[in-house]
Design a protein around this motif. Structure first.
Motif, short mmCIF file in Angstrom:
data_model
loop_
_atom_site.label_atom_id
_atom_site.label_comp_id
_atom_site.label_asym_id
_atom_site.label_seq_id
_atom_site.Cartn_x
_atom_site.Cartn_y
_atom_site.Cartn_z
N VAL A 217 -14.39 -152.76 19.99
CA VAL A 217 -15.83 -152.87 20.32
C VAL A 217 -16.70 -152.58 19.08
O VAL A 217 -17.75 -153.19 18.90
N HIS A 218 -16.24 -151.66 18.26
CA HIS A 218 -17.07 -151.24 17.12
C HIS A 218 -16.46 -151.69 15.79
O HIS A 218 -16.59 -151.00 14.78
N LYS A 219 -15.81 -152.84 15.79
CA LYS A 219 -15.10 -153.21 14.56
C LYS A 219 -16.02 -153.45 13.38
O LYS A 219 -15.61 -153.25 12.23
N TYR B 207 -9.60 -145.73 22.53
CA TYR B 207 -8.87 -147.00 22.60
C TYR B 207 -9.76 -148.20 22.22
O TYR B 207 -9.32 -149.14 21.57
N HIS B 208 -11.03 -148.15 22.64
CA HIS B 208 -11.90 -149.32 22.45
C HIS B 208 -12.53 -149.40 21.06
O HIS B 208 -13.05 -150.44 20.68
N VAL B 209 -12.48 -148.29 20.33
CA VAL B 209 -13.30 -148.20 19.11
C VAL B 209 -13.00 -149.34 18.12
O VAL B 209 -13.90 -150.01 17.60
N GLU C 286 -16.79 -142.12 30.49
CA GLU C 286 -15.42 -142.59 30.26
C GLU C 286 -15.30 -143.35 28.94
O GLU C 286 -14.33 -143.20 28.20
N ASN C 287 -16.30 -144.16 28.69
CA ASN C 287 -16.30 -144.93 27.45
C ASN C 287 -16.36 -144.01 26.23
O ASN C 287 -15.71 -144.25 25.21
N TYR C 288 -17.13 -142.95 26.38
CA TYR C 288 -17.33 -142.05 25.24
C TYR C 288 -16.09 -141.24 24.89
O TYR C 288 -15.87 -140.89 23.73
FE LIG Z 1 -17.78 -146.79 21.80
#
Ligand SMILES: [Fe+2]
Length: 354
Positions: free
Chosen positions: A204-206, A199-201, A193-195
């Motif tokens: 979470v990966h800023k 939305y999270h990129v 689901e995360n992959y």
């Molecule tokens: Fe990610």
């Protein structure tokens, strides 16, 4: 609440042993499950024991282009035949009573089974007592098995994924690095689901990526779903992820990422327990891409950091499911997480078929 705001899966889908057992039976036995990398079985006689749907399975390299899959149990007393990866030469021998099999799974020795020096008693046929084979498909570097033998032919099963990979030549890919993350304390579905949601990129990966959310879109196409980002200007640095990318998954557990112009990554996700998943990523360069060792190391470190960020989030998702407030699942964005919704719908449909 408007009708297009969906709830996620209930907590029990991530924590409950009964749900897990249903997944084994209805998802991991009935579909094409990704189980390993062809290049890791290098030499004839290499064997690799794996677990799929809580069953011991054995992969055997029979020849240059042939990998066989069997149930990993001796025909005599059903002992788990091979317990670690190794090279067996020509013969796999059971440690219990030395029953032996060739690389095709044929039983070739059953010493003294009928009494001293009587190896084949009346009524016992070796040729009927070989290892039980499992349906296997090698697609480029990726090994898939189907335990119940009833899934669609792989080409049909995976056709939605093929469609989204058309612009990449998968025939000449070169594995340059392997990241073995070991066991992660999260359910396998959280990693998928995360992959597949973008939305999270940005949050979470800023610090590790620069792919603005607005450039992303999701992909939902049958049993293939994911997200993608198209950028007008690609970074030319080997250790940057500021490039046009696709993040795709094929139900249930195959994950592939493509990164323009010359890199792909594939994740092996092996469910271990409801709250534990083993994950490994192999980084490939496509035929036109050459990188120096130093650049490959940079790439490896970058991916390690990105995935550690994801794993930390997935482990917290798992802990969150212990809360009574999480019982009925959280919420899914109708826009950014429709890929997650599509995946969860297939999970629920599969489970309800029992
Ligand atoms: Fe990610």
């Amino acid at each position: 609440m408007s009708n297009n705001i969906f709830k996620g899966l209930p907590s029990k889908a991530y924590t409950d042993k009964n749900f897990w057992a249903k997944e084994s039976k209805n998802i991991f036995e009935k579909n094409w499950v990704f189980v390993g990398f062809k290049h890791e079985l290098k030499n004839k006689g290499d064997v690799l024991p794996i677990n799929v749907a809580e069953q011991p399975i054995l992969l055997i390299k029979e020849s240059e282009n042939k990998i066989n899959a069997f149930h990993n149990v001796c025909s005599h007393r059903c002992l788990k035949l091979v317990d670690k990866a190794k090279n067996v030469g020509q013969i796999i021998s059971c440690p219990y009573h030395a029953w032996s099999y060739d690389l095709k799974g044929n039983l070739v020795a059953s010493p003294h089974f009928g009494g001293t020096n009587n190896h084949q008693p009346k009524g016992f046929l070796r040729k009927k007592n070989g290892l039980k084979s499992v349906r296997v498909k090698i697609w480029h570097d990726w090994i898939f098995i189907n335990l119940n033998n009833k899934a669609l032919p792989f080409e049909k099963y995976a056709s939605p994924l093929f469609k989204h990979l058309q612009n990449i030549n998968l025939k000449k890919i070169n594995p340059v690095a392997t990241l073995d993350f070991g066991n992660i304390n999260t359910n396998w579905k959280f990693l998928i689901e995360n992959y597949i949601e973008p939305y999270h990129v940005q949050f979470v990966h800023k610090t590790t990526t620069s792919q603005p959310l607005k450039d992303h879109y999701t992909i939902v196409d049958g049993r293939c779903y994911g997200s993608a980002v198209d950028l007008n200007e690609e970074s030319t640095s080997a250790d940057s992820l500021a490039v046009s990318s696709k993040y795709l998954s094929l139900f249930p557990n195959f994950i592939i990422g493509t990164y323009y112009p010359g890199q792909i990554g594939v994740h092996l996700n092996i469910p271990v327990e409801p709250g534990i998943t083993h994950q490994k990523r192999v980084i490939y360069l496509t035929e036109d891409m050459q990188l120096k060792k130093k650049e490959i190391n940079k790439l490896r470190n970058l991916w390690w950091d990105v995935h550690k960020e994801d794993h930390e989030i997935c482990e917290r998702l798992q802990i969150g499911r212990l809360s009574s407030a999480a019982k009925n699942g959280g919420l899914l964005s109708p826009h950014w997480e429709n890929s997650v919704r599509a995946f969860q719908k297939i999970v629920i449909k599969s489970i309800n078929k029992s």
